[in-house]
Design a protein around this motif. Structure first.
Motif, PDB file in Angstrom:
ATOM      1  N   LYS A  41       9.029  -0.769   4.928  1.00 55.15           N
ATOM      2  CA  LYS A  41       8.663  -1.160   3.556  1.00 55.15           C
ATOM      3  C   LYS A  41       8.739  -0.010   2.565  1.00 55.15           C
ATOM      4  CE  LYS A  41       3.721  -0.749   4.684  1.00 55.15           C
ATOM      5  NZ  LYS A  41       2.447  -1.508   4.790  1.00 55.15           N
ATOM      6  N   PHE A  42       8.565   1.236   3.035  1.00 58.99           N
ATOM      7  CA  PHE A  42       8.666   2.394   2.151  1.00 58.99           C
ATOM      8  C   PHE A  42       9.856   3.267   2.563  1.00 58.99           C
ATOM      9  CE2 PHE A  42       3.910   1.750   1.644  1.00 58.99           C
ATOM     10  CZ  PHE A  42       4.028   1.201   0.376  1.00 58.99           C
ATOM     11  N   ALA A  43      10.974   2.637   2.840  1.00 62.24           N
ATOM     12  CA  ALA A  43      12.186   3.354   3.240  1.00 62.24           C
ATOM     13  C   ALA A  43      12.678   4.220   2.081  1.00 62.24           C
ATOM     14  CB  ALA A  43      13.269   2.360   3.650  1.00 62.24           C
ATOM     15  N   PRO A  44      13.520   5.225   2.371  1.00 62.71           N
ATOM     16  CA  PRO A  44      14.045   6.071   1.289  1.00 62.71           C
ATOM     17  C   PRO A  44      14.736   5.293   0.174  1.00 62.71           C
ATOM     18  CG  PRO A  44      14.494   7.073   3.412  1.00 62.71           C
ATOM     19  CD  PRO A  44      13.924   5.712   3.704  1.00 62.71           C
ATOM     20  N   VAL A  45      15.337   4.138   0.502  1.00 68.19           N
ATOM     21  CA  VAL A  45      16.041   3.356  -0.516  1.00 68.19           C
ATOM     22  C   VAL A  45      15.210   2.190  -1.015  1.00 68.19           C
ATOM     23  CG1 VAL A  45      18.318   4.000   0.343  1.00 68.19           C
ATOM     24  CG2 VAL A  45      17.160   1.995   1.317  1.00 68.19           C
ATOM     25  N   ALA A  46      13.934   2.128  -0.663  1.00 71.20           N
ATOM     26  CA  ALA A  46      13.076   1.016  -1.064  1.00 71.20           C
ATOM     27  C   ALA A  46      12.803   1.064  -2.565  1.00 71.20           C
ATOM     28  CB  ALA A  46      11.756   1.050  -0.291  1.00 71.20           C
ATOM     29  N   PRO A  47      12.555  -0.095  -3.193  1.00 71.30           N
ATOM     30  CA  PRO A  47      12.257  -0.120  -4.631  1.00 71.30           C
ATOM     31  C   PRO A  47      10.817   0.250  -4.956  1.00 71.30           C
ATOM     32  CG  PRO A  47      12.249  -2.343  -3.753  1.00 71.30           C
ATOM     33  CD  PRO A  47      12.660  -1.450  -2.614  1.00 71.30           C
ATOM     34  N   ILE A  48       9.999   0.478  -3.955  1.00 67.71           N
ATOM     35  CA  ILE A  48       8.590   0.801  -4.170  1.00 67.71           C
ATOM     36  C   ILE A  48       8.201   2.034  -3.366  1.00 67.71           C
ATOM     37  CG2 ILE A  48       7.883  -1.566  -4.713  1.00 67.71           C
ATOM     38  CD1 ILE A  48       6.974  -1.859  -1.791  1.00 67.71           C
ATOM     39  N   VAL A  49       7.129   2.702  -3.813  1.00 72.46           N
ATOM     40  CA  VAL A  49       6.552   3.839  -3.095  1.00 72.46           C
ATOM     41  C   VAL A  49       5.046   3.640  -3.059  1.00 72.46           C
ATOM     42  CG1 VAL A  49       8.365   5.469  -3.741  1.00 72.46           C
ATOM     43  CG2 VAL A  49       6.351   5.205  -5.219  1.00 72.46           C
ATOM     44  N   PRO A  50       4.350   4.281  -2.108  1.00 73.83           N
ATOM     45  CA  PRO A  50       2.887   4.176  -2.090  1.00 73.83           C
ATOM     46  C   PRO A  50       2.285   4.657  -3.410  1.00 73.83           C
ATOM     47  CG  PRO A  50       3.685   5.144  -0.049  1.00 73.83           C
ATOM     48  CD  PRO A  50       4.861   5.074  -0.971  1.00 73.83           C
ATOM     49  N   ARG A  51       1.272   3.958  -3.869  1.00 72.07           N
ATOM     50  CA  ARG A  51       0.638   4.340  -5.131  1.00 72.07           C
ATOM     51  C   ARG A  51       0.052   5.749  -5.055  1.00 72.07           C
ATOM     52  NH1 ARG A  51      -4.594   1.347  -7.984  1.00 72.07           N
ATOM     53  NH2 ARG A  51      -4.854   2.886  -9.658  1.00 72.07           N
ATOM     54  N   ALA A  52      -0.514   6.116  -3.899  1.00 75.13           N
ATOM     55  CA  ALA A  52      -1.111   7.439  -3.748  1.00 75.13           C
ATOM     56  C   ALA A  52      -0.064   8.531  -3.955  1.00 75.13           C
ATOM     57  CB  ALA A  52      -1.758   7.573  -2.368  1.00 75.13           C
ATOM     58  N   LEU A  53       1.176   8.278  -3.519  1.00 71.73           N
ATOM     59  CA  LEU A  53       2.252   9.262  -3.692  1.00 71.73           C
ATOM     60  C   LEU A  53       2.599   9.412  -5.170  1.00 71.73           C
ATOM     61  CD1 LEU A  53       4.247  11.103  -2.189  1.00 71.73           C
ATOM     62  CD2 LEU A  53       5.830   9.174  -2.099  1.00 71.73           C
ATOM     63  N   GLN A  54       2.676   8.304  -5.879  1.00 72.42           N
ATOM     64  CA  GLN A  54       2.983   8.368  -7.305  1.00 72.42           C
ATOM     65  C   GLN A  54       1.874   9.059  -8.081  1.00 72.42           C
ATOM     66  OE1 GLN A  54       5.932   7.237  -8.897  1.00 72.42           O
ATOM     67  NE2 GLN A  54       4.991   8.489 -10.504  1.00 72.42           N
ATOM     68  N   GLU A  55       0.631   8.864  -7.658  1.00 70.96           N
ATOM     69  CA  GLU A  55      -0.490   9.505  -8.337  1.00 70.96           C
ATOM     70  C   GLU A  55      -0.454  11.023  -8.161  1.00 70.96           C
ATOM     71  OE1 GLU A  55      -3.900   7.512  -6.774  1.00 70.96           O
ATOM     72  OE2 GLU A  55      -3.814   5.906  -8.276  1.00 70.96           O
ATOM     73  N   ARG A  56       0.037  11.498  -7.022  1.00 67.14           N
ATOM     74  CA  ARG A  56       0.192  12.942  -6.837  1.00 67.14           C
ATOM     75  C   ARG A  56       1.184  13.518  -7.841  1.00 67.14           C
ATOM     76  NH1 ARG A  56       1.269  14.382  -0.645  1.00 67.14           N
ATOM     77  NH2 ARG A  56       1.323  16.475  -1.590  1.00 67.14           N
TER      78      ARG A  56
END
Length: 370
Positions: free
Chosen positions: A126-141
């Motif tokens: 679900k969070f593959a390198p080519v996925a359209p989404i990333v974990p929210r915690a990662l974006q918050e960093r």
């Protein structure tokens, strides 16, 4: 008798009953003792949260793919302008269905929309390198990032953070880009060898840092080695860091399309010659390509060989096989890598030999020398 006169006695009785047991105020509930009361709340359970990534400019017109309004496959595309940066969460911890290589998740966006998200196991889930989404915690960093030194007192700064193909990357003031994992490893080693932390950290930017486990002791091991994947004959100095200390290894590799059955290594550096017999050879074959390599423990003589090869005007390695041989002429890049690894080795040894003085009281601030 009128109707009002008939109702008056009844109304008076009801008023007396309503006020019975009170003393000039509303009746209070009597205590029931120390009882454990369970209160049910209607708080929804929110699963793992995510954020829609920023797409490369060329892909934005295609929108976000992988989302369908029903569990059935579709060619649905969510408009980039409407969903960029939007948050959502997985409704369930596990996929509701797995079809071959595809995992199907139920997701809900912050707008309240419910979709079904298709993720490929082969590409990374679900969070593959080519996925359209990333974990929210990662974006918050990334959102909370502020420029800071590579390590305290370093002239090299970490200037920016971004997410690229699902990975957190940092841009340095020297225009170099490193991963979050490497930055963490550099800072950990810099703290471990604090007396030489700054020069060590800046040299570690140019090498690979790999973590492993000792197969015999199940203890953590860290390897420092030149960057780049090996796909040819090669000679490099590798540093092995463990609870036992620092062990340099001179690794020589033959690469080709057939075995030579390596039995001897010959090192040549400006008229000086060393030979090594009785080698413990490792072998590996993949897709018609073979590798044979040797790791020589770095005693004083092996380190002297590495030093001579790193500084010689002419340096080469001969891989002597059972019937054939292969020759490696060291390039300037090979020699620079040897010198770099030797410099790091000397720094680590010096840090271990130097006693650490008591840390000065700095009221929470890092004290840097001139």
């Amino acid at each position: 008798m009128s109707i009002i006169k008939r109702l008056c006695p009844l109304l008076m009785v009801l008023a007396l009953l309503a006020g019975c047991g009170t003393s000039g105020g509303p009746r209070q509930a009597e205590p029931m003792g120390d009882l454990d009361a369970e209160v049910e709340t209607a708080v929804p359970v929110v699963g793992e949260e995510f954020v829609f990534v920023e797409l490369p400019e060329l892909l934005r017109r295609f929108g976000y793919t992988g989302f369908c309004p029903t569990p059935e496959p579709c060619d649905w595309r969510l408009p980039y302008g409407l969903y960029k940066g939007m948050q959502g969460h997985f409704v369930d911890e596990a996929p509701i269905e797995v079809r071959g290589d595809t995992e199907i998740y139920r997701v809900r966006f912050q707008t309240g929309e419910t979709y079904y998200y298709y993720a490929s196991q082969r590409l990374g889930g679900k969070f593959a390198p080519v996925a359209p989404i990333v974990p929210r915690a990662l974006q918050e960093r990334v959102n909370a990032f502020q420029p800071e030194p590579l390590v305290p007192c370093s002239a090299t700064w970490v200037m920016d953070a971004r997410i690229e193909f699902g990975r957190l990357l940092y841009q340095l003031s020297n225009s170099q880009t490193i991963s979050a994992e490497k930055l963490s490893a550099i800072r950990q080693l810099s703290t471990q060898f604090a007396d030489y932390g700054v020069p060590l950290a800046e040299r570690l930017l140019e090498v690979e840092i790999r973590h492993s486990l000792d197969p015999y002791r199940s203890a953590p091991v860290t390897y420092l080695e030149p960057a780049g994947e090996l796909k040819a004959n090669d000679l490099r100095l590798v540093l092995r860091l463990s609870e036992e200390g620092i062990q340099p290894l001179l690794r020589a590799q033959y690469f080709g399309d057939r075995w030579i059955y390596l039995r001897m290594l010959e090192f040549y550096a400006d008229q000086r010659l060393w030979q090594r017999w009785g080698l413990r050879v490792h072998r590996h074959e993949q897709q018609g390509q073979v590798r044979e390599w040797v790791e020589l423990p770095g005693g004083e003589e092996v380190l002297a060989i590495a030093e001579a090869l790193a500084t010689a005007r002419q340096a080469r390695v001969r891989f002597e096989g059972a019937r054939v041989y292969a020759l490696l002429k060291l390039s300037r890049t090979n020699q620079e890598e040897l010198r770099r690894m030797l410099d790091i080795y000397r720094l680590l040894v010096a840090a271990l030999e130097k006693p650490t003085p008591p840390a000065p009281i700095s009221h929470g601030l890092q004290m840097c020398g001139n």
